[in-house]
Design a protein around this motif. Structure first.
Motif, mmCIF file in Angstrom:
data_model
loop_
_atom_site.group_PDB
_atom_site.id
_atom_site.type_symbol
_atom_site.label_atom_id
_atom_site.label_comp_id
_atom_site.label_asym_id
_atom_site.label_seq_id
_atom_site.Cartn_x
_atom_site.Cartn_y
_atom_site.Cartn_z
ATOM 1 N N GLN A 107 0.092 5.845 0.041
ATOM 2 C CA GLN A 107 -0.813 6.757 -0.043
ATOM 3 C C GLN A 107 -0.991 7.211 -1.421
ATOM 4 N N GLU B 205 -1.140 -9.196 11.689
ATOM 5 C CA GLU B 205 -2.367 -8.633 11.826
ATOM 6 C C GLU B 205 -2.492 -8.011 13.397
ATOM 7 N N TYR C 109 -0.899 -0.636 11.425
ATOM 8 C CA TYR C 109 -1.207 -0.475 10.101
ATOM 9 C C TYR C 109 -0.217 0.240 9.399
ATOM 10 N N CYS C 110 1.360 -0.045 9.553
ATOM 11 C CA CYS C 110 2.170 0.995 9.290
ATOM 12 C C CYS C 110 2.519 1.222 7.814
ATOM 13 N N GLY C 111 2.157 0.206 6.915
ATOM 14 C CA GLY C 111 2.377 0.104 5.603
ATOM 15 C C GLY C 111 3.978 -0.086 5.289
ATOM 16 N N ALA D 191 -0.076 -6.052 8.492
ATOM 17 C CA ALA D 191 -0.339 -7.462 8.052
ATOM 18 C C ALA D 191 0.496 -7.777 6.713
ATOM 19 N N SER D 192 0.806 -7.003 5.890
ATOM 20 C CA SER D 192 1.397 -7.166 4.386
ATOM 21 C C SER D 192 2.612 -7.541 4.522
ATOM 22 N N LEU E 56 4.688 6.497 7.845
ATOM 23 C CA LEU E 56 4.487 7.427 9.050
ATOM 24 C C LEU E 56 5.633 7.044 10.033
ATOM 25 N N ASP F 132 -3.367 4.015 11.369
ATOM 26 C CA ASP F 132 -3.847 4.303 10.368
ATOM 27 C C ASP F 132 -4.763 3.113 9.504
ATOM 28 N N PRO F 133 -5.710 2.673 10.085
ATOM 29 C CA PRO F 133 -6.329 1.657 9.825
ATOM 30 C C PRO F 133 -7.124 1.765 8.354
ATOM 31 N N PRO F 134 -7.593 0.687 7.764
ATOM 32 C CA PRO F 134 -8.583 0.548 6.743
ATOM 33 C C PRO F 134 -10.004 1.126 7.080
ATOM 34 N N PHE G 268 0.701 -1.287 0.012
ATOM 35 C CA PHE G 268 -0.060 0.134 0.104
ATOM 36 C C PHE G 268 0.919 1.213 -0.048
HETATM 37 C C1 LIG Z 1 -4.510 3.126 5.326
HETATM 38 S S1 LIG Z 1 -3.154 1.964 4.858
HETATM 39 C C2 LIG Z 1 -2.130 2.951 5.954
HETATM 40 C C3 LIG Z 1 -0.609 2.693 5.765
HETATM 41 C C4 LIG Z 1 0.501 3.362 6.152
HETATM 42 N N1 LIG Z 1 0.264 3.994 7.350
HETATM 43 C C5 LIG Z 1 0.556 4.442 5.129
HETATM 44 O O1 LIG Z 1 0.369 5.814 5.519
HETATM 45 O O2 LIG Z 1 1.076 4.318 4.244
HETATM 46 C C6 LIG Z 1 -3.567 0.679 5.861
HETATM 47 C C7 LIG Z 1 -2.543 -0.652 6.214
HETATM 48 O O3 LIG Z 1 -3.111 -1.679 7.142
HETATM 49 C C8 LIG Z 1 -2.794 -2.604 6.579
HETATM 50 N N2 LIG Z 1 -3.726 -3.764 7.247
HETATM 51 C C9 LIG Z 1 -4.980 -3.872 6.483
HETATM 52 N N3 LIG Z 1 -5.670 -4.763 7.824
HETATM 53 C C10 LIG Z 1 -4.901 -4.942 8.384
HETATM 54 C C11 LIG Z 1 -4.618 -5.694 9.954
HETATM 55 N N4 LIG Z 1 -5.819 -6.578 10.302
HETATM 56 N N5 LIG Z 1 -3.594 -5.707 10.622
HETATM 57 C C12 LIG Z 1 -2.515 -5.031 10.176
HETATM 58 N N6 LIG Z 1 -2.523 -4.382 9.054
HETATM 59 C C13 LIG Z 1 -3.443 -4.274 8.123
HETATM 60 C C14 LIG Z 1 -2.726 -2.786 4.969
HETATM 61 O O4 LIG Z 1 -1.910 -3.529 4.208
HETATM 62 C C15 LIG Z 1 -2.295 -1.531 4.892
HETATM 63 O O5 LIG Z 1 -0.926 -1.288 4.773
#
Ligand SMILES: C[S@@+](CC[C@H](N)C(=O)[O-])C[C@H]1O[C@@H](n2cnc3c(N)ncnc32)[C@H](O)[C@@H]1O
Length: 425
Positions: A257, A334, A286-288, A308-309, A292, A353-355, A255
């Motif tokens: 932005q 996760e 959810y650090c991608g 998670a990815s 951040l 920064d969750p989905p 992922f």
């Molecule tokens: C909105 S993005 C934010 C990424 C990062 N903070 C950024 O600014 O680029 C959400 C991220 O959460 C991850 N993600 C989704 N579900 C998750 C879960 N259950 N546990 C951990 N990470 C998760 C996705 O892979 C994605 O990278």
């Protein structure tokens, strides 16, 4: 029936009333007087479709794109950009009041996109019977397009080539996912939902067809996870983004932005929050790829990210090294599982920064009971789940001090917010 549009609501529709009944009508603007027909009747409200615009609201403008209204990609091209941003501010405020139960929410900054056009660095095109484009709203009908003005110019220009590619492939794909770095390096994913025949085209063949600097392409099959699974990749499967003083490797399956003009602002605002106090340990959930975590890591003693990815975590680990930061670690988990790591380490700052679905009640409870917690910086792309979660945090003695709206998605109703929460008891 005729009604006047009072305001816009989350989801993009305009709200008006007729004989005491609430109607939601797409593609309307505040102040519009419209003649509508009812398209859906529910117990508490109806939906409608414009038959005629009797009087135009003062912020109504001519949409710039010929597909606007048919294509499901944009919602608000008929509104001048200032009015779009104001509508988002009002929707955020109302969500924080009604769902978040904050009487006077402090939205201390609204940051419009420096350019409301050509901002998107990625797209997921649908493909069907030679058509390439996006689904019409609420349908699975592909609206065939030749350009897209919210996409970065090189990606918009590649659409015609993608149609040619779709026609030359032995099996027509279901989707094309395309991404361009700020340096115009392009990656393409050819996505199939079912069976497909072997592809003999080379990277150079496709590069010539699309007329972009294609550095890699992959064949994917939509998997059970909901994410396309990689079958094969040709060329480079990553690009770099340089944002302010930071450099990020972003792999094809990670992922990043989407608004290339606003990432720097997002990073700056979150970093400022991390600078306001000398934090010992920051957790970034959810650090991608560390977008951040790495900037925050410059201002705190130590930081760690959870994501998670696997692809994103591999990038994040690489990114902390190329940015010369030794005080950061990353875990591929996760959040639901990673919460144990968070509890063991006991951070005083938590960045989230969750989905769109936001946080689970359990995660909120666990974060709230961290003994050293001082502040939460909650980045959200959904004001409704953000407000719901803020109300839950409040029950645990964590209050929202201020929030900032950062417009990541011009021409659409989507709203990005940074909320700053503080533990008060
Ligand atoms: C909105 S993005 C934010 C990424 C990062 N903070 C950024 O600014 O680029 C959400 C991220 O959460 C991850 N993600 C989704 N579900 C998750 C879960 N259950 N546990 C951990 N990470 C998760 C996705 O892979 C994605 O990278």
């Amino acid at each position: 029936m005729q009604l006047e549009i009072e305001k816009l609501v989350y989801g993009g529709k305009g709200l008006g009333r007729f004989q005491g009944r609430t109607f939601f009508v797409p593609f309307t603007a505040p102040g519009d007087v419209v003649e509508i027909e009812e398209t859906l009747k529910k117990s508490g409200y109806s939906e409608g479709r414009i038959k005629k615009i009797v009087k135009k609201g003062k912020n109504r403008i001519e949409p710039r794109c010929p597909y606007f209204g048919k294509c499901g990609g944009c919602d608000w091209q008929h509104l001048d950009y200032e009015a779009q941003v104001e509508a988002k501010r009002a929707i955020l405020e109302e969500n924080l009041q009604k769902i978040g139960r904050i009487k006077k929410p402090n939205i201390d900054e609204v940051i419009p996109s420096p350019n409301p056009w050509h901002y998107r660095n990625r797209a997921q095109f649908k493909v069907k019977n030679g058509k390439v484009g996006f689904f019409a709203k609420g349908t699975h009908e592909v609206v065939d397009i030749d350009r897209c003005d919210i996409l970065k110019e090189n990606l918009s220009q590649a659409i015609k080539g993608l149609k040619k590619l779709a026609s030359l492939l032995p099996t027509e794909p279901n989707e094309f996912h395309i991404y361009s770095s700020n340096k115009d390096e392009v990656i393409l994913k050819i996505v199939y939902h079912g069976k497909f025949k072997k592809i003999d085209l080379t990277l150079d063949d496709i590069k010539d067809m699309l007329n972009v600097n294609l550095v890699g392409f992959g064949i994917y099959k939509s998997g059970e996870s909901g994410y396309p699974e990689r079958i094969k990749f040709f060329g480079k499967d990553f690009t770099y983004e340089k944002i302010d003083k930071f450099k990020f490797r972003v792999s094809a399956d990670s992922f990043f932005q989407v608004n290339r003009f606003q990432v720097e602002n997002l990073i700056k605002k979150v970093s400022q929050g991390a600078m306001e106090y000398q934090y010992l340990l920051a957790a970034d959930l959810y650090c991608g790829v560390g977008t951040l975590t790495i900037p925050v890591g410059r201002y705190v003693h130590k930081a760690f990210g959870i994501e998670a990815s696997f692809s994103a975590i591999s990038d994040a680990l690489y990114n902390k090294d190329i940015n010369g930061l030794r005080n950061i670690s990353f875990f591929c988990r996760e959040t639901e599982e990673g919460i144990e790591i968070i509890k063991e380490n006991s951070p005083d700052l938590v960045v989230i920064d969750p989905p769109r679905s936001g946080l689970s009640q359990r995660i909120i409870r666990e974060i709230s009971s961290l003994p050293r917690l001082k502040r939460i910086i909650y980045v959200s792309c959904n004001p409704a789940t953000l407000a719901r979660d803020i109300a839950l945090f409040y029950q645990h003695g964590i209050h929202m001090e201020k929030s900032k709206l950062i417009d990541m998605f011009p021409q659409t109703y989507h709203i990005e917010t940074i909320a700053f929460l503080r533990k008060v008891r």
